[in-house]
Design a protein around this motif. Structure first.
Motif, PDB file in Angstrom:
ATOM      1  N   GLU A  56       0.851  -1.181   0.000  1.00 35.58           N
ATOM      2  CA  GLU A  56       0.000   0.000   0.000  1.00 35.58           C
ATOM      3  C   GLU A  56       0.891   1.236   0.000  1.00 35.58           C
ATOM      4  O   GLU A  56       1.964   1.248   0.605  1.00 35.58           O
ATOM      5  CB  GLU A  56      -0.912   0.039   1.240  1.00 35.58           C
ATOM      6  CG  GLU A  56      -1.874  -1.128   1.347  1.00 35.58           C
ATOM      7  CD  GLU A  56      -2.787  -1.015   2.550  1.00 35.58           C
ATOM      8  OE1 GLU A  56      -3.717  -1.848   2.643  1.00 35.58           O
ATOM      9  OE2 GLU A  56      -2.582  -0.125   3.395  1.00 35.58           O
ATOM     10  N   LYS A  57       0.418   2.290  -0.679  1.00 35.75           N
ATOM     11  CA  LYS A  57       1.126   3.573  -0.680  1.00 35.75           C
ATOM     12  C   LYS A  57       0.087   4.674  -0.483  1.00 35.75           C
ATOM     13  O   LYS A  57      -1.027   4.575  -0.999  1.00 35.75           O
ATOM     14  CB  LYS A  57       1.855   3.799  -2.010  1.00 35.75           C
ATOM     15  CG  LYS A  57       3.012   2.835  -2.279  1.00 35.75           C
ATOM     16  CD  LYS A  57       4.300   3.334  -1.711  1.00 35.75           C
ATOM     17  CE  LYS A  57       5.457   2.392  -1.971  1.00 35.75           C
ATOM     18  NZ  LYS A  57       5.936   2.450  -3.367  1.00 35.75           N
ATOM     19  N   GLU A  58       0.470   5.727   0.212  1.00 39.37           N
ATOM     20  CA  GLU A  58      -0.447   6.835   0.482  1.00 39.37           C
ATOM     21  C   GLU A  58       0.206   8.160   0.152  1.00 39.37           C
ATOM     22  O   GLU A  58       1.423   8.340   0.325  1.00 39.37           O
ATOM     23  CB  GLU A  58      -0.855   6.860   1.961  1.00 39.37           C
ATOM     24  CG  GLU A  58      -1.856   5.824   2.357  1.00 39.37           C
ATOM     25  CD  GLU A  58      -2.391   6.059   3.765  1.00 39.37           C
ATOM     26  OE1 GLU A  58      -2.055   5.237   4.648  1.00 39.37           O
ATOM     27  OE2 GLU A  58      -3.117   7.040   3.982  1.00 39.37           O
ATOM     28  N   LYS A  59      -0.651   9.084  -0.316  1.00 38.56           N
ATOM     29  CA  LYS A  59      -0.191  10.446  -0.567  1.00 38.56           C
ATOM     30  C   LYS A  59      -1.397  11.351  -0.429  1.00 38.56           C
ATOM     31  O   LYS A  59      -2.324  11.284  -1.247  1.00 38.56           O
ATOM     32  CB  LYS A  59       0.407  10.563  -1.969  1.00 38.56           C
ATOM     33  CG  LYS A  59       0.904  11.939  -2.334  1.00 38.56           C
ATOM     34  CD  LYS A  59       1.477  11.929  -3.742  1.00 38.56           C
ATOM     35  CE  LYS A  59       1.981  13.298  -4.149  1.00 38.56           C
ATOM     36  NZ  LYS A  59       2.545  13.296  -5.528  1.00 38.56           N
ATOM     37  N   GLU A  60      -1.400  12.153   0.604  1.00 37.51           N
ATOM     38  CA  GLU A  60      -2.511  13.065   0.873  1.00 37.51           C
ATOM     39  C   GLU A  60      -3.819  12.275   0.921  1.00 37.51           C
ATOM     40  O   GLU A  60      -3.987  11.397   1.754  1.00 37.51           O
ATOM     41  CB  GLU A  60      -2.537  14.202  -0.146  1.00 37.51           C
ATOM     42  CG  GLU A  60      -1.291  15.068  -0.076  1.00 37.51           C
ATOM     43  CD  GLU A  60      -1.296  16.208  -1.084  1.00 37.51           C
ATOM     44  OE1 GLU A  60      -0.361  17.008  -1.065  1.00 37.51           O
ATOM     45  OE2 GLU A  60      -2.245  16.307  -1.884  1.00 37.51           O
ATOM     46  N   ARG A  61      -4.753  12.570   0.028  1.00 37.68           N
ATOM     47  CA  ARG A  61      -6.068  11.926   0.072  1.00 37.68           C
ATOM     48  C   ARG A  61      -6.119  10.624  -0.736  1.00 37.68           C
ATOM     49  O   ARG A  61      -7.174  10.002  -0.861  1.00 37.68           O
ATOM     50  CB  ARG A  61      -7.133  12.904  -0.458  1.00 37.68           C
ATOM     51  CG  ARG A  61      -7.304  14.129   0.437  1.00 37.68           C
ATOM     52  CD  ARG A  61      -8.298  15.114  -0.171  1.00 37.68           C
ATOM     53  NE  ARG A  61      -7.786  15.707  -1.394  1.00 37.68           N
ATOM     54  CZ  ARG A  61      -6.901  16.689  -1.422  1.00 37.68           C
ATOM     55  NH1 ARG A  61      -6.429  17.179  -0.295  1.00 37.68           N
ATOM     56  NH2 ARG A  61      -6.489  17.199  -2.575  1.00 37.68           N
ATOM     57  N   LEU A  62      -5.000  10.228  -1.310  1.00 33.46           N
ATOM     58  CA  LEU A  62      -4.939   9.050  -2.175  1.00 33.46           C
ATOM     59  C   LEU A  62      -4.230   7.893  -1.486  1.00 33.46           C
ATOM     60  O   LEU A  62      -3.218   8.083  -0.813  1.00 33.46           O
ATOM     61  CB  LEU A  62      -4.205   9.385  -3.473  1.00 33.46           C
ATOM     62  CG  LEU A  62      -4.779  10.501  -4.330  1.00 33.46           C
ATOM     63  CD1 LEU A  62      -3.885  10.743  -5.539  1.00 33.46           C
ATOM     64  CD2 LEU A  62      -6.195  10.167  -4.772  1.00 33.46           C
ATOM     65  N   LYS A  63      -4.777   6.699  -1.701  1.00 35.95           N
ATOM     66  CA  LYS A  63      -4.144   5.483  -1.198  1.00 35.95           C
ATOM     67  C   LYS A  63      -4.274   4.401  -2.258  1.00 35.95           C
ATOM     68  O   LYS A  63      -5.368   4.123  -2.731  1.00 35.95           O
ATOM     69  CB  LYS A  63      -4.824   5.016   0.084  1.00 35.95           C
ATOM     70  CG  LYS A  63      -4.253   3.730   0.672  1.00 35.95           C
ATOM     71  CD  LYS A  63      -5.005   3.356   1.935  1.00 35.95           C
ATOM     72  CE  LYS A  63      -4.541   2.062   2.530  1.00 35.95           C
ATOM     73  NZ  LYS A  63      -5.289   1.724   3.776  1.00 35.95           N
ATOM     74  N   ALA A  64      -3.138   3.822  -2.647  1.00 39.01           N
ATOM     75  CA  ALA A  64      -3.123   2.774  -3.657  1.00 39.01           C
ATOM     76  C   ALA A  64      -2.833   1.438  -3.001  1.00 39.01           C
ATOM     77  O   ALA A  64      -1.957   1.340  -2.135  1.00 39.01           O
ATOM     78  CB  ALA A  64      -2.079   3.077  -4.716  1.00 39.01           C
ATOM     79  N   THR A  65      -3.562   0.410  -3.418  1.00 43.31           N
ATOM     80  CA  THR A  65      -3.362  -0.940  -2.904  1.00 43.31           C
ATOM     81  C   THR A  65      -3.214  -1.903  -4.076  1.00 43.31           C
ATOM     82  O   THR A  65      -3.639  -1.610  -5.197  1.00 43.31           O
ATOM     83  CB  THR A  65      -4.540  -1.378  -2.017  1.00 43.31           C
ATOM     84  OG1 THR A  65      -5.745  -1.389  -2.815  1.00 43.31           O
ATOM     85  CG2 THR A  65      -4.724  -0.430  -0.848  1.00 43.31           C
TER      86      THR A  65
END
Lengths: 111, 114
Positions: A56-65
């Protein structure tokens, strides 16, 4: 041949209304899955790279799984400035560093 | 740090004419890519260079498209003669190397063939 399918094609959200974009892929030996953002009249802008299932990666309001078959881009409490086309791409074992892109999800966030 | 530069930003030509696009990658990036993006689609790789050598040009229509990267820095993409179906945005991208990792894109050149 590597394939990437994104859904939905277009998504309209109200500001603050969370949602998810889907990217399903078929690739021989995934080396990396990438998320890009593209604004009108501009080139894609790199967001995330995911390499293995469960990452998982996060940046501000975004999260990718990432799973073994698909990736999700979760958008939490979106703002109008998050409006853009979100592109998913993969690189496989046989493709050097070649990116195979999906057709994108066009996101519009309204006040 | 300066990004990937491309010129021109827009070009309108008639079919059967020729056109050339220029790209200057991020300093120090050894790998350079040219993509074609047709309206409503994702970018499609045309050609990939590592320094000044071609790594992948399997999707380049070689009867009309050519590309070069002299001295391993700037690159040009040429179309001769152009067809109506070549109308698209031509994107240049660069990355540090071939081992994976993110690619950084320029603003693109929008080509219209009439």
């Amino acid at each position: 041949e590597d394939q990437v399918t994104q859904s939905p094609e277009a998504l309209r959200l109200q500001e603050g209304e969370s949602s998810s974009l889907n990217c399903s892929y078929t690739v021989s030996g995934l080396r990396g899955l990438f998320w890009y953002r593209q604004d009108p009249g501009k080139g894609p802008e790199f967001l995330f790279t995911l390499y293995s299932a469960g990452e998982e990666k996060e940046k501000e309001r975004l999260k990718a799984t990432l799973t073994k078959k698909e990736s999700f881009l979760h958008i939490t409490a979106p703002k109008p400035e998050d409006s853009a086309t979100y592109l998913c791409a993969v690189t496989g074992q046989g493709g050097g560093n070649k990116l195979t892109f999906g057709t994108g999800t066009q996101l519009k966030v309204e006040l | 740090e300066a990004g990937v530069a491309q010129s021109p930003r827009y070009k309108i030509i008639e079919k059967r004419q020729s056109v050339a696009f220029w790209c200057n990658p991020i300093s120090g990036h050894a790998t350079l890519y040219w993509y074609q993006q047709i309206l409503g689609q994702g970018p499609k790789l045309l050609i990939q260079f590592q320094n000044n050598g071609v790594v992948d040009d399997s999707q380049l229509p070689k009867d009309r498209f050519s590309a070069e990267r002299l001295k391993g820095v700037d690159s040009t993409l040429k179309i001769q003669p152009a067809k109506l179906e070549d109308s698209a945005v031509y994107l240049c991208a660069s990355s540090i190397g071939l081992a994976g990792g993110e690619q950084y894109f320029g603003p693109g050149t929008r080509l219209t063939v009439t």
